[in-house]
Design a protein around this motif. Structure first.
Motif, PDB file in Angstrom:
ATOM      1  N   LYS A 126       0.893  -1.171   0.024  1.00  0.00           N
ATOM      2  CA  LYS A 126      -0.074  -0.221   0.103  1.00  0.00           C
ATOM      3  C   LYS A 126       0.826   1.305  -0.137  1.00  0.00           C
ATOM      4  O   LYS A 126       0.514   2.229  -0.746  1.00  0.00           O
ATOM      5  CB  LYS A 126      -0.931  -0.045   1.066  1.00  0.00           C
ATOM      6  CG  LYS A 126      -2.016  -0.890   1.019  1.00  0.00           C
ATOM      7  CD  LYS A 126      -2.913  -1.141   2.284  1.00  0.00           C
ATOM      8  CE  LYS A 126      -4.239  -1.859   2.075  1.00  0.00           C
ATOM      9  NZ  LYS A 126      -5.263  -1.662   3.208  1.00  0.00           N
ATOM     10  N   ARG A 127       1.906   1.293   0.740  1.00  0.00           N
ATOM     11  CA  ARG A 127       2.687   2.338   0.670  1.00  0.00           C
ATOM     12  C   ARG A 127       3.353   2.594  -0.553  1.00  0.00           C
ATOM     13  O   ARG A 127       3.559   3.664  -0.994  1.00  0.00           O
ATOM     14  CB  ARG A 127       4.169   2.260   1.740  1.00  0.00           C
ATOM     15  CG  ARG A 127       3.789   2.369   3.030  1.00  0.00           C
ATOM     16  CD  ARG A 127       4.820   2.689   4.032  1.00  0.00           C
ATOM     17  NE  ARG A 127       5.918   1.558   4.288  1.00  0.00           N
ATOM     18  CZ  ARG A 127       5.719   0.451   4.846  1.00  0.00           C
ATOM     19  NH1 ARG A 127       4.624   0.312   5.605  1.00  0.00           N
ATOM     20  NH2 ARG A 127       6.746  -0.307   4.833  1.00  0.00           N
ATOM     21  N   ASN A 128       3.661   1.528  -1.513  1.00  0.00           N
ATOM     22  CA  ASN A 128       4.304   1.546  -2.815  1.00  0.00           C
ATOM     23  C   ASN A 128       3.242   2.291  -3.608  1.00  0.00           C
ATOM     24  O   ASN A 128       3.498   2.985  -4.522  1.00  0.00           O
ATOM     25  CB  ASN A 128       5.013   0.035  -3.087  1.00  0.00           C
ATOM     26  CG  ASN A 128       6.026  -0.314  -2.483  1.00  0.00           C
ATOM     27  OD1 ASN A 128       6.515   0.430  -1.925  1.00  0.00           O
ATOM     28  ND2 ASN A 128       6.344  -1.521  -2.581  1.00  0.00           N
ATOM     29  N   LEU A 129       2.051   1.841  -3.599  1.00  0.00           N
ATOM     30  CA  LEU A 129       1.035   2.415  -4.247  1.00  0.00           C
ATOM     31  C   LEU A 129       0.719   3.809  -4.005  1.00  0.00           C
ATOM     32  O   LEU A 129       0.459   4.540  -4.975  1.00  0.00           O
ATOM     33  CB  LEU A 129      -0.445   1.385  -4.061  1.00  0.00           C
ATOM     34  CG  LEU A 129      -0.546   0.092  -4.729  1.00  0.00           C
ATOM     35  CD1 LEU A 129      -1.610  -0.596  -3.787  1.00  0.00           C
ATOM     36  CD2 LEU A 129      -0.613  -0.006  -5.632  1.00  0.00           C
ATOM     37  N   ASN A 130       0.744   4.187  -2.939  1.00  0.00           N
ATOM     38  CA  ASN A 130       0.426   5.541  -2.630  1.00  0.00           C
ATOM     39  C   ASN A 130       1.646   6.438  -3.025  1.00  0.00           C
ATOM     40  O   ASN A 130       1.599   7.701  -3.445  1.00  0.00           O
ATOM     41  CB  ASN A 130       0.576   5.737  -1.045  1.00  0.00           C
ATOM     42  CG  ASN A 130      -0.674   5.335  -0.423  1.00  0.00           C
ATOM     43  OD1 ASN A 130      -1.665   4.826  -1.109  1.00  0.00           O
ATOM     44  ND2 ASN A 130      -0.819   4.914   0.895  1.00  0.00           N
ATOM     45  N   ILE A 131       2.930   5.860  -2.850  1.00  0.00           N
ATOM     46  CA  ILE A 131       4.083   6.807  -3.214  1.00  0.00           C
ATOM     47  C   ILE A 131       3.949   6.852  -4.836  1.00  0.00           C
ATOM     48  O   ILE A 131       4.280   7.945  -5.534  1.00  0.00           O
ATOM     49  CB  ILE A 131       5.497   5.906  -2.990  1.00  0.00           C
ATOM     50  CG1 ILE A 131       5.681   6.058  -1.446  1.00  0.00           C
ATOM     51  CG2 ILE A 131       6.685   6.537  -3.652  1.00  0.00           C
ATOM     52  CD1 ILE A 131       6.772   4.911  -0.932  1.00  0.00           C
ATOM     53  N   ALA A 132       3.716   5.810  -5.670  1.00  0.00           N
ATOM     54  CA  ALA A 132       3.774   5.842  -7.092  1.00  0.00           C
ATOM     55  C   ALA A 132       2.525   7.078  -7.264  1.00  0.00           C
ATOM     56  O   ALA A 132       2.665   7.731  -8.339  1.00  0.00           O
ATOM     57  CB  ALA A 132       3.160   4.435  -7.498  1.00  0.00           C
ATOM     58  N   GLU A 133       1.372   6.865  -6.737  1.00  0.00           N
ATOM     59  CA  GLU A 133       0.483   8.002  -6.987  1.00  0.00           C
ATOM     60  C   GLU A 133       0.946   9.215  -6.581  1.00  0.00           C
ATOM     61  O   GLU A 133       0.639  10.367  -7.431  1.00  0.00           O
ATOM     62  CB  GLU A 133      -0.713   7.889  -6.430  1.00  0.00           C
ATOM     63  CG  GLU A 133      -1.876   8.656  -6.487  1.00  0.00           C
ATOM     64  CD  GLU A 133      -3.143   8.199  -5.777  1.00  0.00           C
ATOM     65  OE1 GLU A 133      -4.169   9.059  -5.815  1.00  0.00           O
ATOM     66  OE2 GLU A 133      -3.343   7.245  -4.906  1.00  0.00           O
ATOM     67  N   ALA A 134       1.623   9.356  -5.435  1.00  0.00           N
ATOM     68  CA  ALA A 134       2.006  10.761  -5.137  1.00  0.00           C
ATOM     69  C   ALA A 134       2.967  11.387  -6.192  1.00  0.00           C
ATOM     70  O   ALA A 134       3.085  12.447  -6.141  1.00  0.00           O
ATOM     71  CB  ALA A 134       2.532  10.770  -3.711  1.00  0.00           C
ATOM     72  N   ILE A 135       3.976  10.502  -6.613  1.00  0.00           N
ATOM     73  CA  ILE A 135       4.912  11.187  -7.744  1.00  0.00           C
ATOM     74  C   ILE A 135       4.550  11.195  -9.104  1.00  0.00           C
ATOM     75  O   ILE A 135       5.096  11.709  -9.817  1.00  0.00           O
ATOM     76  CB  ILE A 135       6.259  10.456  -7.244  1.00  0.00           C
ATOM     77  CG1 ILE A 135       6.270   9.122  -7.968  1.00  0.00           C
ATOM     78  CG2 ILE A 135       6.750  10.290  -5.961  1.00  0.00           C
ATOM     79  CD1 ILE A 135       7.514   8.283  -7.905  1.00  0.00           C
ATOM     80  N   GLY A 136       3.397  10.643  -9.284  1.00  0.00           N
ATOM     81  CA  GLY A 136       2.592  10.925 -10.461  1.00  0.00           C
ATOM     82  C   GLY A 136       2.994   9.830 -11.639  1.00  0.00           C
ATOM     83  O   GLY A 136       3.052  10.275 -12.721  1.00  0.00           O
ATOM     84  N   LEU A 137       3.536   8.700 -11.209  1.00  0.00           N
ATOM     85  CA  LEU A 137       3.724   7.683 -12.133  1.00  0.00           C
ATOM     86  C   LEU A 137       2.340   7.137 -12.662  1.00  0.00           C
ATOM     87  O   LEU A 137       1.239   7.095 -11.976  1.00  0.00           O
ATOM     88  CB  LEU A 137       4.525   6.307 -11.534  1.00  0.00           C
ATOM     89  CG  LEU A 137       5.873   6.754 -10.961  1.00  0.00           C
ATOM     90  CD1 LEU A 137       6.194   5.384 -10.259  1.00  0.00           C
ATOM     91  CD2 LEU A 137       6.788   6.953 -12.169  1.00  0.00           C
ATOM     92  N   GLN A 138       2.368   7.058 -14.175  1.00  0.00           N
ATOM     93  CA  GLN A 138       0.923   6.434 -14.630  1.00  0.00           C
ATOM     94  C   GLN A 138       1.146   5.063 -15.078  1.00  0.00           C
ATOM     95  O   GLN A 138       0.058   4.718 -15.836  1.00  0.00           O
ATOM     96  CB  GLN A 138       0.610   7.408 -15.777  1.00  0.00           C
ATOM     97  CG  GLN A 138       0.559   8.910 -15.575  1.00  0.00           C
ATOM     98  CD  GLN A 138      -0.487   9.068 -14.661  1.00  0.00           C
ATOM     99  OE1 GLN A 138      -1.594   8.654 -15.151  1.00  0.00           O
ATOM    100  NE2 GLN A 138      -0.381   9.939 -13.532  1.00  0.00           N
ATOM    101  N   GLY A 139       2.093   3.994 -14.890  1.00  0.00           N
ATOM    102  CA  GLY A 139       2.144   2.908 -15.091  1.00  0.00           C
ATOM    103  C   GLY A 139       3.245   2.287 -14.868  1.00  0.00           C
ATOM    104  O   GLY A 139       4.202   3.045 -14.373  1.00  0.00           O
ATOM    105  N   THR A 140       3.531   0.986 -14.918  1.00  0.00           N
ATOM    106  CA  THR A 140       4.531   0.378 -14.874  1.00  0.00           C
ATOM    107  C   THR A 140       5.474   0.346 -16.270  1.00  0.00           C
ATOM    108  O   THR A 140       4.661   0.024 -17.326  1.00  0.00           O
ATOM    109  CB  THR A 140       4.718  -1.024 -14.303  1.00  0.00           C
ATOM    110  OG1 THR A 140       3.772  -1.712 -15.363  1.00  0.00           O
ATOM    111  CG2 THR A 140       4.207  -1.000 -12.863  1.00  0.00           C
ATOM    112  N   PRO A 141       6.730   0.224 -16.490  1.00  0.00           N
ATOM    113  CA  PRO A 141       7.741   0.421 -15.421  1.00  0.00           C
ATOM    114  C   PRO A 141       7.926   2.012 -15.203  1.00  0.00           C
ATOM    115  O   PRO A 141       7.783   2.888 -15.877  1.00  0.00           O
ATOM    116  CB  PRO A 141       8.963   0.023 -16.009  1.00  0.00           C
ATOM    117  CG  PRO A 141       8.887   0.083 -17.340  1.00  0.00           C
ATOM    118  CD  PRO A 141       7.329  -0.079 -17.595  1.00  0.00           C
ATOM    119  N   GLY A 142       8.160   2.232 -13.746  1.00  0.00           N
ATOM    120  CA  GLY A 142       8.424   3.417 -13.417  1.00  0.00           C
ATOM    121  C   GLY A 142       9.862   3.719 -12.620  1.00  0.00           C
ATOM    122  O   GLY A 142      10.242   2.641 -11.776  1.00  0.00           O
TER     123      GLY A 142
END
Length: 209
Positions: A163-179
């Protein structure tokens, strides 16, 4: 997040942009900080722990582009010798993505994250079945009895990390994998070996300014 994100969708965004994270922001009531992104004690790491550059890798075991990029990235980390690599399991593409993430993160409790991670990343394609994942993990020689026990005993901790990883990805604006976060830069596409070499050089040059 359960639905797939198309590659075309995230490639429409900037492939390479300045990575700026506020000192504190909020996502689903979890505080996101640079320290959480770079130094989460539960996040698996590889490379040189004292490297002069940190790369954060957001990936999904059902992402063919992640697998292609991972080969180039790990080759560079080994050749460079001064890069610290942080793995962020980001299971968003398929229902079995969470299965792979749990297997790999549970293996960390017996210091076998990397063998399991590499085994799962070596399975080609998308829509990998749970049976394929389990078979690949068994072939690493991991203690399967302990792995099953750790999946159960640490289920809540593993879920919190995901969940932390999901939240971080959202917070920094990643739109999909890979990032990837490469020093000061955000990359939201698969890079070749040469591409990683260039962005690493750029990140180091920026850090010296």
């Amino acid at each position: 997040m359960t639905s797939s994100i198309s590659r075309a969708g995230f490639l429409r965004l900037a492939a390479l942009s300045l990575f700026v994270v506020p000192a504190q922001t909020r996502a689903d009531d979890n505080e996101i900080t640079r320290d959480m992104i770079l130094n989460d004690p539960d996040a698996p790491t590889a490379g040189n722990p004292n490297g002069d550059l940190t790369i954060v890798d957001f990936f999904d075991y059902n992402c063919p582009y992640c697998k292609k990029a991972a080969t180039s990235l790990e080759k560079l980390v080994k050749a460079d010798g001064n890069i610290r690599l942080v793995y962020k399991d980001w299971p968003i593409l398929h229902e079995t993505s969470i299965v792979g993430a749990r297997l790999a993160l549970a293996a960390k409790y017996q210091d076998q994250y990397l063998p399991v991670h590499h085994a799962l990343m070596d399975i080609p394609g998308y829509g990998i079945s749970q049976e394929q994942m389990l078979d690949a993990v068994r072939k690493t020689g991991v203690d399967q009895t302990r792995l099953d026990a750790d999946i159960a005993a640490h289920a809540d901790d593993i879920l919190r990390l995901i969940k932390r990883n999901l939240n971080i990805a959202e917070a920094i604006g990643l739109q999909g994998t890979p990032g990837f976060l490469v020093g000061a830069y955000k990359v939201n596409q698969a890079l070749s070996y040469e591409g990683f070499v260039r962005v690493v050089a750029d990140a180091r040059a920026r850090a010296k300014k």
